[in-house]
Design an enzyme around this catalytic site. Structure first.
Site, mmCIF file in Angstrom:
data_model
loop_
_atom_site.group_PDB
_atom_site.id
_atom_site.type_symbol
_atom_site.label_atom_id
_atom_site.label_comp_id
_atom_site.label_asym_id
_atom_site.label_seq_id
_atom_site.Cartn_x
_atom_site.Cartn_y
_atom_site.Cartn_z
ATOM 1 C CG LEU A 124 -1.717 9.495 14.619
ATOM 2 C CD1 LEU A 124 -0.829 8.319 14.188
ATOM 3 C CD2 LEU A 124 -2.265 9.288 16.022
ATOM 4 C CG HIS A 125 -2.398 10.861 8.221
ATOM 5 N ND1 HIS A 125 -2.984 11.651 7.153
ATOM 6 C CD2 HIS A 125 -0.902 11.129 8.056
ATOM 7 C CE1 HIS A 125 -1.939 12.558 6.539
ATOM 8 N NE2 HIS A 125 -0.963 11.925 7.001
#
Length: 135
Positions: A124-125
Site C-alpha cells: 500500500l502506497h
C-alpha cells in the site's frame, strides 16, 4: 515464489535487510519508499507474501488485512505529517477485487494493479502531499 530470487519485500518483512522499519507487527511492516513521489511516501506491506492485489479474496481475513494496512499508513502519516489532513478515515469501496485508491485532501493511499506493480508483493502506497516533481 517464481522469479530469479527471494522477494525483496519478504526480506524486508523478515528484517533481513538494513531497511529501517517505521512500523512492525505480526501482520504488517512499514518503511519509506526508496523512490518517493511525495513529501512523505511510505509502503505498508503484509508480512505474509501476497503477490498482488488480484490475489486477495472477498473474505473477511483479506478485508481485515487491507483495513490494517490502511490504518497503519494513516497512523504513520498522522505522526510524521500532521498537517496532512484526512477528512475520511474509512476505507473507500474496494474496486476490482479490492484494488482501491483512497484520496483525501492532502493524503493518498493506493495499490498498483498488475502489470503496473514494480514489486510482486502486495504494498500500500501512503503519500502525504505535495508530490515531488520528476526531472
Amino acid at each position: 515464489m517464481a522469479g530469479a530470487g527471494p522477494c525483496v519485500f519478504c526480506q524486508i518483512a523478515s528484517s533481513s535487510t538494513s531497511t529501517q522499519l517505521l512500523h512492525s507487527d505480526e501482520k504488517v511492516v512499514a518503511f519509506q519508499d526508496i523512490n518517493p513521489s511525495a513529501f512523505k511516501h511510505y509502503l505498508v506491506i503484509p508480512v505474509e507474501h501476497i503477490s498482488t492485489v488480484k490475489d486477495l479474496q472477498r473474505r473477511m481475513a483479506d478485508y481485515q488485512l487491507v483495513s490494517h494496512l490502511l490504518d497503519v499508513g494513516q497512523t504513520l502519516l498522522h505522526r510524521d505529517a500532521p498537517d496532512s489532513k484526512q477528512y475520511s478515515s474509512y476505507l473507500i469501496k474496494l474496486i476490482n477485487r479490492m484494488s482501491c485508491l483512497h484520496t483525501c485532501h492532502t493524503s493518498r493511499f493506493g495499490f498498483h494493479q498488475p502489470p503496473f506493480n514494480s514489486v510482486n508483493h502486495l504494498h500500500l502506497h501512503c503519500l502525504a502531499l505535495p508530490f515531488i516533481p520528476r526531472s
